[in-house]
Each structure stands twice: as structure tokens, then as C-alpha cells.
Design a protein around this motif. Sequence first.
Motif, short mmCIF file in Angstrom:
data_model
loop_
_atom_site.label_atom_id
_atom_site.label_comp_id
_atom_site.label_asym_id
_atom_site.label_seq_id
_atom_site.Cartn_x
_atom_site.Cartn_y
_atom_site.Cartn_z
N CYS A 88 -25.54 -24.30 -5.79
CA CYS A 88 -26.16 -24.22 -7.13
C CYS A 88 -25.28 -23.39 -8.06
O CYS A 88 -24.61 -22.46 -7.63
CB CYS A 88 -27.54 -23.57 -7.05
SG CYS A 88 -28.76 -24.49 -6.08
N HIS A 89 -25.31 -23.73 -9.34
CA HIS A 89 -24.76 -22.85 -10.35
C HIS A 89 -25.85 -21.83 -10.70
O HIS A 89 -27.03 -22.18 -10.76
CB HIS A 89 -24.35 -23.64 -11.59
CG HIS A 89 -23.23 -24.60 -11.33
ND1 HIS A 89 -21.91 -24.29 -11.57
CD2 HIS A 89 -23.23 -25.87 -10.84
CE1 HIS A 89 -21.15 -25.31 -11.24
NE2 HIS A 89 -21.92 -26.28 -10.80
N ALA A 107 -21.82 -27.87 -14.34
CA ALA A 107 -22.70 -28.51 -13.37
C ALA A 107 -22.67 -30.03 -13.48
O ALA A 107 -22.84 -30.74 -12.49
CB ALA A 107 -24.13 -28.00 -13.55
N CYS A 108 -22.43 -30.53 -14.70
CA CYS A 108 -22.47 -31.97 -14.94
C CYS A 108 -21.08 -32.54 -15.21
O CYS A 108 -20.95 -33.62 -15.81
CB CYS A 108 -23.39 -32.29 -16.11
SG CYS A 108 -25.12 -31.88 -15.78
N ASP A 133 -30.27 -35.81 -15.52
CA ASP A 133 -28.99 -35.60 -14.86
C ASP A 133 -28.94 -34.26 -14.13
O ASP A 133 -28.14 -34.08 -13.22
CB ASP A 133 -27.85 -35.60 -15.90
CG ASP A 133 -27.90 -36.80 -16.81
OD1 ASP A 133 -27.79 -37.93 -16.29
OD2 ASP A 133 -28.06 -36.62 -18.04
N LEU A 134 -29.80 -33.34 -14.56
CA LEU A 134 -29.67 -31.95 -14.13
C LEU A 134 -31.05 -31.30 -14.02
O LEU A 134 -31.93 -31.58 -14.84
CB LEU A 134 -28.82 -31.19 -15.17
CG LEU A 134 -28.74 -29.67 -15.10
CD1 LEU A 134 -27.94 -29.24 -13.88
CD2 LEU A 134 -28.10 -29.12 -16.38
N LYS A 153 -29.47 -34.36 -7.47
CA LYS A 153 -29.27 -33.95 -8.85
C LYS A 153 -28.48 -32.64 -8.91
O LYS A 153 -28.60 -31.79 -8.02
CB LYS A 153 -30.62 -33.75 -9.55
CG LYS A 153 -31.49 -35.00 -9.60
CD LYS A 153 -30.90 -36.09 -10.48
CE LYS A 153 -31.82 -37.31 -10.54
NZ LYS A 153 -31.26 -38.37 -11.40
N SER A 154 -27.69 -32.47 -9.95
CA SER A 154 -27.02 -31.19 -10.16
C SER A 154 -28.07 -30.11 -10.39
O SER A 154 -29.14 -30.38 -10.96
CB SER A 154 -26.08 -31.27 -11.37
OG SER A 154 -25.07 -32.24 -11.15
N ARG A 155 -27.76 -28.88 -9.96
CA ARG A 155 -28.77 -27.83 -10.03
C ARG A 155 -28.20 -26.56 -10.67
O ARG A 155 -27.09 -26.13 -10.37
CB ARG A 155 -29.24 -27.47 -8.60
CG ARG A 155 -29.86 -28.61 -7.84
CD ARG A 155 -31.25 -28.95 -8.32
NE ARG A 155 -32.19 -27.87 -8.09
CZ ARG A 155 -32.88 -27.72 -6.94
NH1 ARG A 155 -32.71 -28.57 -5.95
NH2 ARG A 155 -33.74 -26.73 -6.82
N GLU A 193 -18.87 -33.97 -13.29
CA GLU A 193 -18.63 -35.29 -12.70
C GLU A 193 -19.34 -36.38 -13.50
O GLU A 193 -18.79 -37.45 -13.74
CB GLU A 193 -19.10 -35.31 -11.25
CG GLU A 193 -18.25 -34.48 -10.32
CD GLU A 193 -18.69 -34.61 -8.87
OE1 GLU A 193 -19.53 -35.51 -8.58
OE2 GLU A 193 -18.21 -33.84 -8.03
N LYS A 194 -20.57 -36.11 -13.91
CA LYS A 194 -21.34 -37.08 -14.69
C LYS A 194 -20.66 -37.36 -16.03
O LYS A 194 -20.55 -38.51 -16.47
CB LYS A 194 -22.75 -36.54 -14.89
CG LYS A 194 -23.66 -37.41 -15.76
CD LYS A 194 -23.69 -36.89 -17.19
CE LYS A 194 -24.54 -37.81 -18.07
NZ LYS A 194 -24.38 -37.51 -19.50
#
Length: 283
Positions: free
Chosen positions: A71-72, A94-95, A16-17, A42-44, A97-98
Motif C-alpha cells: 500500500c501507499h 499509486a495509479c 481505479d483506486l 485495486k490500487s490502495r 500503471e493505469k
Amino acid sequence: MTKAKRMMQENIKLIDLIIELVDARAPLASRNPDIDELGKGKSRIVLLNKADLAEVSVNRQWMNYFEAGGCHVLEVNSRTGAGVKGINHVVQLACAEKIARDRRRGIVNRPVRAMVVGIPNVGKSTFINAFAGKACTKTGNKPGVTKGKQWIRLNKTLELLDTPGILWPKFEDSQVGMRLAFIGSINDEIIIMEELACDLLNCLRAVCPDAVTARYGIEWRENAADMLTEIARSRGCFLKGEALDLKKAAGMLTDDFRAGRLGRISLERPAQQTGKRASESEG
């Protein structure tokens, strides 16, 4: 490296990340452009590792730079554990939304699966061990310690996939390769250390000349080779007789830089990117 890249491609759909470690002293040189392609969609999270070795104000500039690219970002020191406790919170951001999507589907307590990536010797395994609070992975002070993937379950909310460090096969900019050699991401065994030390001296003369003179108690000479000679003499690096051991002096200089004994030094600054955003370097 090809095998490691293929393994990452096969596993990217499972995660996921992406948590990417970069060296805070050279954040762009220590980013592998292949990871940007692999991680699209992908989240970063970008971790400025070894942040204690880089200049405080420049670290802040780099945080702003990567945040502008979506990016975070977090400053960490994997060796001491500084900043590591804040990562759980950043992972949740970062996640977000997921996690919300899972809840709408009735999926609860599914852990975030994150892939930890970075170039050789950037500190991935040391970071994972510090994050987990135990020795989960092998660590070392030379590139290539992690040979294959390793899944580590940290808690009910997060699982990490450790991956081998990947260097891209060709450097389009020779300065990138040079900075990677300075920070130890290229094996010293394939480098002529005296030449590397001279290149490092030229770099340090441009960004922090006082750090070198203060450390070795000498004045700058006309060229880097003469400067290395003076460092050898000031530190008593002699072969049999009166011959100076320049290789030993070169190793001493690079070790002093890598360990932070010359002070906090940043080799790159966002201002050098002529206004480019982080996202422009990611595609």
C-alpha cells in the motif's frame, strides 16, 4: 451496513483506486476486513488519519508496515488539513500503471476515480472537505453522518466517491471492539460509559500511565474503578449532595483521550502483530 456494503460492491468496478482512512491510534482495529475483499486488484492508499493524536515513532512503524503490504501510505490530519496536499502526488504514484495504460490506448485526461472508504467516524467526510478545499460533504463527530454515496470531482485528474462508514457485524477479537469504542467509532449511546472508561484506564495504564496522572493530578489506584472515582473527585464531578457523578467523569476521560488532551497515544503497534505483514491481513 448491509445496504452500504452492497452499494460499494456495485460501484467497485467503476473505480481505479481505493483510499482507505484508518485511525492512526489503532490502525488495525479501525480497518474493515470487508474492504480488503472488495478492493482486491485495486490500487490502495492508506491514510493514517488523526496522526497528530498518535505517537510519532509509532506512526512511522505503521507506515513501514502498510508499505510492506503493497500500500501507499500517508499521515494526515483531516481536521487541520495537514498532509492533505501530498495526496495528489501519492495518487499519481499509486495509479501510474493505469495512467500509462490509458496513454498507450490514446486516452488522455481521463480522471482517476477513487473510492474513499473507512469505518464510522474515522474522518472520511472531513478529509474530503479538506482535500477539496470546500464543504462538499456533511461532517459530524459521531458515526453514521454519511448516508449514501457522493461523487465529488476535485479537478481534471481526480474524482472521489464518498461512501458510508461500514462496521463488520461481529468482532472476533473483543479488544478490537474495545479500541473502536475508545476512538468513538461505536455510538456512545449503546455503551455503558463507566465500563468503557474503566477499560480505557486499564489500557492507558499499560501504554502511557504518566499521561493520566499528569492530566488529573492523581496517583494510580489499585483498580480502574477506584481510579475513575479519583478522577471524578479531582474534577469536581458531583451529583446532588456528596455523591460522585461517575458517568460525567467517564465522559470527561473519554473526551480527553479522543481530543488528544492526554497527549499523543498509540493503542496499537506493529510489533504486536508478531511479524505479520499487512498483506496477510488482507485476504
